[in-house]
Design a protein around this motif. Structure first.
Motif, PDB file in Angstrom:
ATOM      1  N   CYS A  22       3.365  25.182 -85.773  1.00  0.00           N
ATOM      2  CA  CYS A  22       2.029  25.276 -85.175  1.00  0.00           C
ATOM      3  C   CYS A  22       2.096  26.040 -83.857  1.00  0.00           C
ATOM      4  O   CYS A  22       2.884  25.703 -82.974  1.00  0.00           O
ATOM      5  CB  CYS A  22       1.452  23.883 -84.915  1.00  0.00           C
ATOM      6  N   GLU A  23       1.237  27.017 -83.766  1.00  0.00           N
ATOM      7  CA  GLU A  23       1.175  27.822 -82.544  1.00  0.00           C
ATOM      8  C   GLU A  23       0.866  26.955 -81.330  1.00  0.00           C
ATOM      9  O   GLU A  23       1.394  27.177 -80.239  1.00  0.00           O
ATOM     10  CB  GLU A  23       0.121  28.922 -82.701  1.00  0.00           C
ATOM     11  N   GLU A  24       0.044  25.937 -81.520  1.00  0.00           N
ATOM     12  CA  GLU A  24      -0.334  25.043 -80.430  1.00  0.00           C
ATOM     13  C   GLU A  24       0.895  24.325 -79.843  1.00  0.00           C
ATOM     14  O   GLU A  24       1.027  24.211 -78.621  1.00  0.00           O
ATOM     15  CB  GLU A  24      -1.350  24.024 -80.940  1.00  0.00           C
ATOM     16  N   LEU A  25       1.794  23.861 -80.695  1.00  0.00           N
ATOM     17  CA  LEU A  25       3.018  23.205 -80.221  1.00  0.00           C
ATOM     18  C   LEU A  25       3.916  24.202 -79.505  1.00  0.00           C
ATOM     19  O   LEU A  25       4.459  23.909 -78.444  1.00  0.00           O
ATOM     20  CB  LEU A  25       3.768  22.539 -81.378  1.00  0.00           C
ATOM     21  N   THR A  49       3.022  26.907 -77.945  1.00  0.00           N
ATOM     22  CA  THR A  49       2.391  27.227 -76.665  1.00  0.00           C
ATOM     23  C   THR A  49       2.615  26.113 -75.650  1.00  0.00           C
ATOM     24  O   THR A  49       2.918  26.380 -74.485  1.00  0.00           O
ATOM     25  CB  THR A  49       0.877  27.483 -76.866  1.00  0.00           C
ATOM     26  N   MET A  50       2.503  24.856 -76.107  1.00  0.00           N
ATOM     27  CA  MET A  50       2.731  23.733 -75.205  1.00  0.00           C
ATOM     28  C   MET A  50       4.166  23.746 -74.675  1.00  0.00           C
ATOM     29  O   MET A  50       4.407  23.602 -73.477  1.00  0.00           O
ATOM     30  CB  MET A  50       2.465  22.397 -75.906  1.00  0.00           C
ATOM     31  N   LEU A  51       5.138  23.948 -75.573  1.00  0.00           N
ATOM     32  CA  LEU A  51       6.541  23.982 -75.150  1.00  0.00           C
ATOM     33  C   LEU A  51       6.809  25.175 -74.230  1.00  0.00           C
ATOM     34  O   LEU A  51       7.570  25.069 -73.269  1.00  0.00           O
ATOM     35  CB  LEU A  51       7.461  24.016 -76.378  1.00  0.00           C
ATOM     36  N   ASP A  52       6.153  26.294 -74.505  1.00  0.00           N
ATOM     37  CA  ASP A  52       6.285  27.483 -73.657  1.00  0.00           C
ATOM     38  C   ASP A  52       5.697  27.214 -72.274  1.00  0.00           C
ATOM     39  O   ASP A  52       6.310  27.564 -71.253  1.00  0.00           O
ATOM     40  CB  ASP A  52       5.604  28.676 -74.323  1.00  0.00           C
ATOM     41  N   ASP A  53       4.528  26.576 -72.224  1.00  0.00           N
ATOM     42  CA  ASP A  53       3.898  26.235 -70.939  1.00  0.00           C
ATOM     43  C   ASP A  53       4.772  25.306 -70.118  1.00  0.00           C
ATOM     44  O   ASP A  53       4.732  25.329 -68.884  1.00  0.00           O
ATOM     45  CB  ASP A  53       2.531  25.576 -71.166  1.00  0.00           C
ATOM     46  N   MET A  54       5.576  24.485 -70.789  1.00  0.00           N
ATOM     47  CA  MET A  54       6.474  23.543 -70.101  1.00  0.00           C
ATOM     48  C   MET A  54       7.839  24.182 -69.812  1.00  0.00           C
ATOM     49  O   MET A  54       8.755  23.503 -69.362  1.00  0.00           O
ATOM     50  CB  MET A  54       6.645  22.290 -70.961  1.00  0.00           C
ATOM     51  N   ASN A  55       7.968  25.477 -70.109  1.00  0.00           N
ATOM     52  CA  ASN A  55       9.219  26.222 -69.911  1.00  0.00           C
ATOM     53  C   ASN A  55      10.381  25.621 -70.694  1.00  0.00           C
ATOM     54  O   ASN A  55      11.517  25.565 -70.207  1.00  0.00           O
ATOM     55  CB  ASN A  55       9.569  26.328 -68.419  1.00  0.00           C
TER      56      ASN A  55
END
Length: 107
Positions: free
Chosen positions: A80-83, A85-91
């Motif tokens: 899922c792109e949403e997951l 993106t979340m992991l990316d936002d959290m570095n």
């Protein structure tokens, strides 16, 4: 959530389908990774999170510890792109060896 482990010649896939949302889900994932590493210590472990758009903090902490401290050869593939993106936002993409494998349908 369902969990299936598939052993291949050079790697082991742990396929997670459904949403990761309970303590029991998190425990099942951690236990599957631990057991796989014990049985196949030199194999690459591919954790395939196919459908979930979320992941519990305890699983995140376990994955970071497993990769950084226990030196497991562990890769995380998210559907899922949403997951992602979340992991990316959290570095966490680089730290957790996260790769995109978009197959998740938007609900």
């Amino acid at each position: 959530m369902d969990l299936v482990t598939k052993v291949h010649r050079e790697h082991v896939e742990i396929l997670v389908t459904g949403t990761i949302k309970t303590i029991a889900n998190a425990q099942a994932i951690k236990e599957a990774i631990r057991k796989t590493h014990e049985q196949h210590p030199d194999a690459i472990i591919n954790l395939m999170i196919k459908d979930s758009f979320i992941i519990t903090s305890s699983v995140i902490g376990f994955l970071i510890k497993s990769i950084k401290m226990d030196k497991m050869n562990l890769q995380v593939n998210v559907g899922c792109e949403e997951l992602y993106t979340m992991l990316d936002d959290m570095n966490l993409v680089e730290i957790m060896n996260v790769r995109k494998a978009y197959t998740c349908a938007k609900v």
